[in-house]
Write an enzyme that holds these catalytic residues in place. Structure first.
Site: not given
Length: 465
Positions: A36, A58, A171
């Site tokens: 990631d 991402k 997040m």
């Protein structure tokens, strides 16, 4: 149907030393590592030079590789009987897609395992001196995703706001206004402490504290952003009391992986982020040892040339006694000591001028020797490089070179554009010969440092370099 193994590995909050022992082993054994964007690139240095490294990271609203593609790639690589590591930030089962990937692998009959990691929800706050629970402030904590699938709908804000434990949002920076607004709307006190930790546990970590009333203004002023952890609760009061900043925090130093941990650990223990790069390996060339043994003197340029020479003797069912009265020569007392540690004592230490006028001498070394082309030079090994193109050179504050070979190992293992880009980074040369090589290759910010580990660290601590 036989297949390989997929390991869903949690990389921890960011600091490479917080990777688990099993996680590191799986990376070292992997044929393929799918990682990631939040993974510290230095963790990838544990991978074999033959491993395929695939960035499937991402960004918010932008998926470099779609999750469905990632799932299928895991299956396809496994069916090729490869060992695959799916390397995920934090813990693979805490607000990630690890559970979904495990389901897909199970349905497709793929062998897989879960290698847990330290979740940033806990370890990330600890890196800022904030415990998620404390007897005086909170007896529970609640980890909440502020980035949900659309079909999940909105969060249960009345329930969240009335929890007395620590609220930890992952997040959530993009939705900070929503988080603050909903907590206040649902009667959370405006004085409730808030902490935001960006890049938790890494060299670039930034901490910001405030309360529900002023945190938005503080964020706007500071420019702090993603990826960050948002913590809400009285435990945040402990940040200023517990948080400790080590003296070399903020430094990110690139060092050759030479197998010795004294220097690397010493830098890390003082707060520096140390990234190691892959070294080259020596491979013996085809040479006639009989010709070398015809000379009255043998001059070893370095320790690898000595090791290769002895190895060739052994392969020919000979030992050091074969050389008879032949004199063994080296260029430094340090090299003489290294050879003595193997049980062999050299006859003399000579400098370049003495070597140049010496008759009947075989000079043995490797491909990088300045004696290449001489009739009495024997190239008995060559240096094979391992790619270091995965390194992010924009992030280093210093590069520390322990030897001339460490310089060439790095320069030969990166592409031309990268090689040019690093020449303005501060380069610390452990020895005058290393300094001369760096300057000759166009490095513009070279600093000569002592070749002694403790003195290098002390000079950094005292701000001398």
């Amino acid at each position: 149907m036989s297949n390989g193994l997929v390991s869903l590995v949690g990389a921890g909050p960011g600091n490479p030393e917080l990777l688990t022992i099993k996680g590191k082993r799986r990376i070292q054994e992997a044929d393929v590592v799918m990682f990631d964007r939040l993974i510290d690139p230095s963790i990838l240095s544990y991978a074999s030079s033959d491993a395929e490294l695939i960035n499937v990271g991402k960004l918010p609203h932008h998926h470099k590789v779609k999750q469905s593609q990632i799932n299928q790639m895991l299956v396809d690589f496994s069916l090729e009987e490869k060992k695959v590591v799916r390397l995920k930030a934090g813990d693979p089962f805490v607000l990630g897609r690890g559970g979904e990937e495990a389901q897909f692998l199970k349905v497709n009959g793929i062998n897989f395992e879960i290698v847990p990691g330290l979740t940033s929800a806990i370890a990330g706050l600890a890196a800022a001196g904030i415990p998620v629970t404390h007897r005086d402030y909170a007896s529970s904590f609640h980890v909440i995703s502020a980035h949900l699938k659309k079909e999940n709908g909105s969060l249960d804000w009345p329930n969240i706001a009335h929890q007395e434990g620590t609220l930890i949002f992952l997040m959530g920076m993009e939705n900070l206004d929503l988080i603050v607004g909903q907590l206040l709307k649902n009667e959370k006190s405006a004085d409730t402490p808030v902490a935001i930790i960006q890049w938790a546990s890494q060299w670039r970590q930034r901490d910001l504290t405030g309360n529900l009333d002023n945190i938005q203004a503080k964020v706007q002023k500071s420019g702090i952003g993603s990826p960050s952890i948002i913590a809400v609760g009285d435990v945040v009061k402990l940040h200023d009391e517990i948080n400790t900043v080590l003296p070399l925090f903020g430094k990110r130093i690139l060092v050759a992986d030479n197998g010795s941990k004294r220097l690397i650990n010493g830098l890390r223990d003082n707060g520096a982020s140390v990234v190691t790069y892959r070294r080259g390996t020596n491979e013996k060339t085809i040479f006639d040892i009989g010709k070398i043994l015809n000379y009255e003197n043998i001059f070893f340029e370095n320790f690898p040339s000595f090791e290769t020479f002895i190895d060739e003797l052994n392969e020919k069912n000979r030992d050091i006694r074969t050389i008879g009265d032949t004199r063994l020569l080296v260029k430094s007392t340090k090299l003489a000591k290294m050879i003595k540690d193997t049980g062999i004592i050299v006859d003399d230490v000579i400098d370049a001028e003495e070597l140049a006028v010496l008759d009947n001498v075989a000079i043995i070394g490797g491909a990088g020797s300045h004696n290449l082309g001489k009739d009495n030079f024997f190239k008995i090994y060559q240096r094979n490089t391992s790619s270091n193109n995965n390194l992010d050179f924009d992030t280093y504050t210093e590069m520390l070179f322990i030897s001339k070979v460490a310089v060439t190992d790095l320069m030969d293992s990166i592409d031309v554009e990268q090689a040019e880009s690093i020449k303005s980074i501060k380069a610390l040369a452990m020895g005058e010969s290393v300094q001369e090589l760096l300057l000759s290759q166009g490095f513009t910010n070279v600093k000569l440092v002592t070749p002694k580990t403790n003195e290098v660290i002390n000079d950094l601590l005292e701000g001398k370099i």
